[in-house]
Write a protein that holds these residues in place. Structure first.
Motif, PDB file in Angstrom:
ATOM      1  N   PRO A   1       0.885  -1.192  -0.067  1.00  0.00           N
ATOM      2  CA  PRO A   1      -0.099   0.070  -0.151  1.00  0.00           C
ATOM      3  C   PRO A   1       0.925   1.238   0.018  1.00  0.00           C
ATOM      4  O   PRO A   1       1.915   1.435   0.851  1.00  0.00           O
ATOM      5  N   GLY A   2       0.445   2.128  -0.902  1.00  0.00           N
ATOM      6  CA  GLY A   2       1.218   3.535  -0.884  1.00  0.00           C
ATOM      7  C   GLY A   2       2.353   3.643  -1.756  1.00  0.00           C
ATOM      8  O   GLY A   2       2.962   4.590  -1.672  1.00  0.00           O
ATOM      9  N   GLN A   3       2.606   2.445  -2.317  1.00  0.00           N
ATOM     10  CA  GLN A   3       4.074   2.286  -3.063  1.00  0.00           C
ATOM     11  C   GLN A   3       3.591   1.930  -4.462  1.00  0.00           C
ATOM     12  O   GLN A   3       2.714   1.027  -4.647  1.00  0.00           O
ATOM     13  N   GLN A   4       4.049   2.520  -5.523  1.00  0.00           N
ATOM     14  CA  GLN A   4       4.244   2.120  -6.823  1.00  0.00           C
ATOM     15  C   GLN A   4       4.926   1.068  -7.324  1.00  0.00           C
ATOM     16  O   GLN A   4       6.009   0.839  -6.913  1.00  0.00           O
ATOM     17  N   GLY A   5       4.190   0.286  -8.189  1.00  0.00           N
ATOM     18  CA  GLY A   5       5.160  -0.901  -8.498  1.00  0.00           C
ATOM     19  C   GLY A   5       5.697  -0.777  -9.938  1.00  0.00           C
ATOM     20  O   GLY A   5       5.517   0.554 -10.583  1.00  0.00           O
ATOM     21  N   PRO A   6       6.288  -1.805 -10.608  1.00  0.00           N
ATOM     22  CA  PRO A   6       7.096  -1.492 -11.980  1.00  0.00           C
ATOM     23  C   PRO A   6       5.859  -1.068 -12.938  1.00  0.00           C
ATOM     24  O   PRO A   6       6.335  -0.328 -13.986  1.00  0.00           O
ATOM     25  N   ARG A   7       4.849  -1.653 -12.793  1.00  0.00           N
ATOM     26  CA  ARG A   7       3.802  -1.387 -13.756  1.00  0.00           C
ATOM     27  C   ARG A   7       3.404   0.112 -13.835  1.00  0.00           C
ATOM     28  O   ARG A   7       3.313   0.668 -14.940  1.00  0.00           O
ATOM     29  N   HIS A   8       3.305   0.564 -12.601  1.00  0.00           N
ATOM     30  CA  HIS A   8       2.977   2.122 -12.543  1.00  0.00           C
ATOM     31  C   HIS A   8       4.059   2.767 -13.360  1.00  0.00           C
ATOM     32  O   HIS A   8       3.849   3.737 -13.843  1.00  0.00           O
ATOM     33  N   ASP A   9       5.171   2.546 -13.071  1.00  0.00           N
ATOM     34  CA  ASP A   9       6.222   3.265 -13.596  1.00  0.00           C
ATOM     35  C   ASP A   9       6.074   3.212 -15.013  1.00  0.00           C
ATOM     36  O   ASP A   9       6.414   4.389 -15.910  1.00  0.00           O
ATOM     37  N   ALA A  10       5.774   2.150 -15.660  1.00  0.00           N
ATOM     38  CA  ALA A  10       5.821   1.746 -17.092  1.00  0.00           C
ATOM     39  C   ALA A  10       4.621   2.840 -17.485  1.00  0.00           C
ATOM     40  O   ALA A  10       4.695   3.484 -18.931  1.00  0.00           O
ATOM     41  N   ILE A  11       3.577   2.402 -16.924  1.00  0.00           N
ATOM     42  CA  ILE A  11       2.331   3.312 -17.025  1.00  0.00           C
ATOM     43  C   ILE A  11       2.390   4.916 -17.341  1.00  0.00           C
ATOM     44  O   ILE A  11       2.478   5.339 -18.386  1.00  0.00           O
ATOM     45  N   GLU A  12       3.395   5.357 -16.358  1.00  0.00           N
ATOM     46  CA  GLU A  12       3.531   6.823 -16.111  1.00  0.00           C
ATOM     47  C   GLU A  12       4.505   7.193 -17.426  1.00  0.00           C
ATOM     48  O   GLU A  12       4.343   8.204 -18.148  1.00  0.00           O
ATOM     49  N   ALA A  13       5.583   6.349 -17.607  1.00  0.00           N
ATOM     50  CA  ALA A  13       6.540   6.556 -18.635  1.00  0.00           C
ATOM     51  C   ALA A  13       5.822   6.862 -19.786  1.00  0.00           C
ATOM     52  O   ALA A  13       6.158   7.670 -20.772  1.00  0.00           O
ATOM     53  N   ASN A  14       5.024   5.742 -20.230  1.00  0.00           N
ATOM     54  CA  ASN A  14       4.486   5.831 -21.645  1.00  0.00           C
ATOM     55  C   ASN A  14       3.399   6.890 -21.606  1.00  0.00           C
ATOM     56  O   ASN A  14       3.235   7.467 -22.878  1.00  0.00           O
ATOM     57  N   LEU A  15       2.534   7.399 -20.657  1.00  0.00           N
ATOM     58  CA  LEU A  15       1.755   8.417 -20.590  1.00  0.00           C
ATOM     59  C   LEU A  15       2.642   9.683 -20.955  1.00  0.00           C
ATOM     60  O   LEU A  15       1.948  10.541 -21.574  1.00  0.00           O
ATOM     61  N   ILE A  16       3.605   9.841 -20.169  1.00  0.00           N
ATOM     62  CA  ILE A  16       4.274  10.981 -20.456  1.00  0.00           C
ATOM     63  C   ILE A  16       4.632  11.296 -21.755  1.00  0.00           C
ATOM     64  O   ILE A  16       4.643  12.241 -22.332  1.00  0.00           O
ATOM     65  N   ALA A  17       5.206  10.113 -22.255  1.00  0.00           N
ATOM     66  CA  ALA A  17       5.738  10.178 -23.985  1.00  0.00           C
ATOM     67  C   ALA A  17       4.583  10.421 -24.825  1.00  0.00           C
ATOM     68  O   ALA A  17       4.770  11.204 -25.672  1.00  0.00           O
ATOM     69  N   ALA A  18       3.463  10.084 -24.207  1.00  0.00           N
ATOM     70  CA  ALA A  18       2.298  10.300 -25.253  1.00  0.00           C
ATOM     71  C   ALA A  18       1.703  11.646 -25.282  1.00  0.00           C
ATOM     72  O   ALA A  18       1.412  12.363 -26.194  1.00  0.00           O
ATOM     73  N   TYR A  19       1.794  12.166 -23.970  1.00  0.00           N
ATOM     74  CA  TYR A  19       1.611  13.728 -23.856  1.00  0.00           C
ATOM     75  C   TYR A  19       2.356  14.370 -24.333  1.00  0.00           C
ATOM     76  O   TYR A  19       2.094  15.407 -25.063  1.00  0.00           O
ATOM     77  N   ARG A  20       3.590  14.256 -24.432  1.00  0.00           N
ATOM     78  CA  ARG A  20       4.647  15.042 -25.116  1.00  0.00           C
ATOM     79  C   ARG A  20       4.573  15.117 -26.538  1.00  0.00           C
ATOM     80  O   ARG A  20       4.683  16.052 -27.281  1.00  0.00           O
ATOM     81  N   GLN A  21       4.201  14.025 -27.132  1.00  0.00           N
ATOM     82  CA  GLN A  21       4.067  13.735 -28.569  1.00  0.00           C
ATOM     83  C   GLN A  21       2.780  14.529 -28.877  1.00  0.00           C
ATOM     84  O   GLN A  21       2.813  15.273 -29.831  1.00  0.00           O
ATOM     85  N   HIS A  22       1.669  14.436 -28.374  1.00  0.00           N
ATOM     86  CA  HIS A  22       0.361  15.374 -28.394  1.00  0.00           C
ATOM     87  C   HIS A  22       0.679  16.883 -28.319  1.00  0.00           C
ATOM     88  O   HIS A  22       0.182  17.515 -29.202  1.00  0.00           O
ATOM     89  N   MET A  23       1.542  17.181 -27.323  1.00  0.00           N
ATOM     90  CA  MET A  23       1.854  18.697 -27.256  1.00  0.00           C
ATOM     91  C   MET A  23       2.754  19.168 -28.494  1.00  0.00           C
ATOM     92  O   MET A  23       2.563  20.076 -29.083  1.00  0.00           O
ATOM     93  N   SER A  24       3.658  18.219 -28.899  1.00  0.00           N
ATOM     94  CA  SER A  24       4.475  18.404 -30.029  1.00  0.00           C
ATOM     95  C   SER A  24       3.539  18.705 -31.388  1.00  0.00           C
ATOM     96  O   SER A  24       3.926  19.487 -32.361  1.00  0.00           O
ATOM     97  N   ALA A  25       2.658  17.645 -31.329  1.00  0.00           N
ATOM     98  CA  ALA A  25       1.726  17.727 -32.643  1.00  0.00           C
ATOM     99  C   ALA A  25       0.849  19.113 -32.571  1.00  0.00           C
ATOM    100  O   ALA A  25       0.667  19.683 -33.685  1.00  0.00           O
TER     101      ALA A  25
END
Length: 116
Positions: free
Chosen positions: A89-113
């Motif tokens: 409880p209260g700690q992120q796992g490896p899946r959370h880290d992957a999710i956030e990294a992928n979403l940050i990349a998608a957000y940056r791509q969206h903003m670049s477009a």
């Protein structure tokens, strides 16, 4: 109300609650509507939760720009996130880290477009 309106309303509600709690640390929100799970790349859609169809609408704060990013998870990733939350409880796992990294990349791509 169609699905897009529902999602926007839900994210707007989350944004208002988070903005009330954290103030200007959260300035806007964005929904990743790619249809692909940011945790594993599978298609997202209805998931089974406690025997019923549901959607796994989630959000996290991308702190640097102050954006609340909304997203869907697939069944497999949703279950993994729940298991991790139960075990640590209260700690992120490896899946959370992957999710956030992928979403940050998608957000940056969206903003670049938008800039081009």
């Amino acid at each position: 109300m169609d699905a897009d309106e529902f999602i926007n309303d839900a994210l707007a509600q989350m944004f208002l609650q988070i903005h009330a709690q954290f103030g200007d640390a959260v300035k806007s929100y964005w929904f990743n509507d790619s249809g692909v799970c940011p945790g594993c790349g599978r298609q997202v859609g209805p998931v089974k939760h406690k025997g019923k169809d549901a959607i796994s609408l989630n959000a996290f704060i991308y702190r640097k720009p102050g954006v609340l990013i909304g997203y869907f998870l697939c069944q497999r990733c949703m279950k993994e996130v729940f298991r991790t939350a139960k075990r640590t409880p209260g700690q992120q796992g490896p899946r959370h880290d992957a999710i956030e990294a992928n979403l940050i990349a998608a957000y940056r791509q969206h903003m670049s477009a938008l800039d081009s």
